[in-house]
Design a protein around this motif. Structure first.
Motif, short mmCIF file in Angstrom:
data_model
loop_
_atom_site.label_atom_id
_atom_site.label_comp_id
_atom_site.label_asym_id
_atom_site.label_seq_id
_atom_site.Cartn_x
_atom_site.Cartn_y
_atom_site.Cartn_z
N GLU A 12 0.83 -1.20 0.00
CA GLU A 12 0.00 0.00 0.00
C GLU A 12 0.87 1.25 0.00
OE1 GLU A 12 -3.73 1.97 2.50
OE2 GLU A 12 -2.67 0.21 3.27
N ASN A 13 0.68 2.08 -1.04
CA ASN A 13 1.44 3.32 -1.20
C ASN A 13 2.94 3.09 -1.18
OD1 ASN A 13 -1.04 4.69 -1.19
ND2 ASN A 13 -0.98 4.93 1.03
N ASP A 62 0.59 8.13 -3.47
CA ASP A 62 -0.71 7.50 -3.29
C ASP A 62 -0.86 6.41 -4.34
OD1 ASP A 62 -3.32 6.74 -2.97
OD2 ASP A 62 -4.20 8.71 -3.35
N SER A 64 -3.25 4.18 -4.54
CA SER A 64 -4.61 3.65 -4.68
C SER A 64 -5.11 3.78 -6.10
CB SER A 64 -5.56 4.40 -3.73
OG SER A 64 -5.56 5.79 -4.01
N GLN A 66 -7.98 4.35 -9.10
CA GLN A 66 -9.14 5.17 -9.37
C GLN A 66 -10.19 4.35 -10.10
OE1 GLN A 66 -8.24 8.97 -11.21
NE2 GLN A 66 -6.28 9.14 -10.14
N ASP A 172 -7.86 -5.86 -8.01
CA ASP A 172 -9.31 -5.79 -7.83
C ASP A 172 -10.04 -5.65 -9.16
OD1 ASP A 172 -9.12 -5.93 -5.05
OD2 ASP A 172 -8.85 -3.76 -4.88
#
Length: 209
Positions: A12-13, A62, A64, A66, A172
């Motif tokens: 993560e990140n 970041d 993450s 979109q 995902d």
């Protein structure tokens, strides 16, 4: 999956973590030492590219993803011998299409893809060379195919993404037509389709330097 199966995952990140990879190629084509665990930069700020040096922390990276579902669309270009399928979301602007068959793939033309301007073999060559899976083809006798190779490796594209072949990854979201066997991972930190590359490095003029 056996314990020594190559695999890539993202912290993560933070960096991409690659385990048990046997073949890791640098931008000049040389084969680098493939350690049991490799941390690869995906924020674009490391001073030791392609490896992570912790710069993501100082940069406030970041990682993450979109929502890119609105851009996830496949365009089809019909020809007598084959139909070419193209998902712009996946395109990393590697330029393999124009390099191998500029007569068929020319962004200056409308439409930019004209299957009948060349041969079926040229189309197959381009599809096989496409590192991102943005291109595939089908014929009256065959289903849509991205022509993935059997090699198991990760290679670093100069001023571009990581090109991954047959290394499993858990994400995902898979785009329409995207192959889990061959894909490209963002290295500049600017992609809107993380973990994957969407060609933003070209638009932003990102480089390894």
């Amino acid at each position: 999956m056996s314990d020594d199966t190559p695999i890539v995952a993202a912290r993560e990140n933070g960096p991409l973590i690659v385990k048990h990879l046997k073949t890791f190629k640098m931008p000049d084509g040389s084969v680098a030492e493939a350690k049991p665990l490799i941390a690869l930069c995906r924020c674009g700020h490391s001073k030791n590219k392609p490896y992570c040096d912790g710069s993501h922390n100082d940069a406030g990276f970041d990682g993450s993803a979109q929502d890119v579902s609105a851009r996830d669309k496949v365009y089809s270009y019909d020809g007598n011998a084959a139909t070419v399928h193209y998902n712009k979301l996946l395109c990393s602007h590697a330029g393999e299409c124009g390099k191998h068959a500029g007569n068929i793939f020319n962004p200056k033309n409308k439409p930019w893809c004209a299957p009948d301007a060349g041969t079926l073999e040229q189309i197959k060559t381009v599809v096989a060379a496409c590192p991102s899976g943005a291109l595939s083809y089908s014929t009256a006798d065959s289903a849509r195919d991205a022509l993935c190779s059997d090699e198991v490796e990760i290679s670093v594209e100069t001023n571009g993404p990581f090109r991954v072949k047959n290394v499993p990854i858990e994400v995902d979201y898979w785009a329409d037509g995207q192959s889990a066997r061959e894909y490209v991972l963002c290295r500049c930190g600017l992609s809107k389709n993380k973990l994957f590359c969407d060609g933003t490095h070209v638009d932003e003029g990102w480089s390894d330097s």
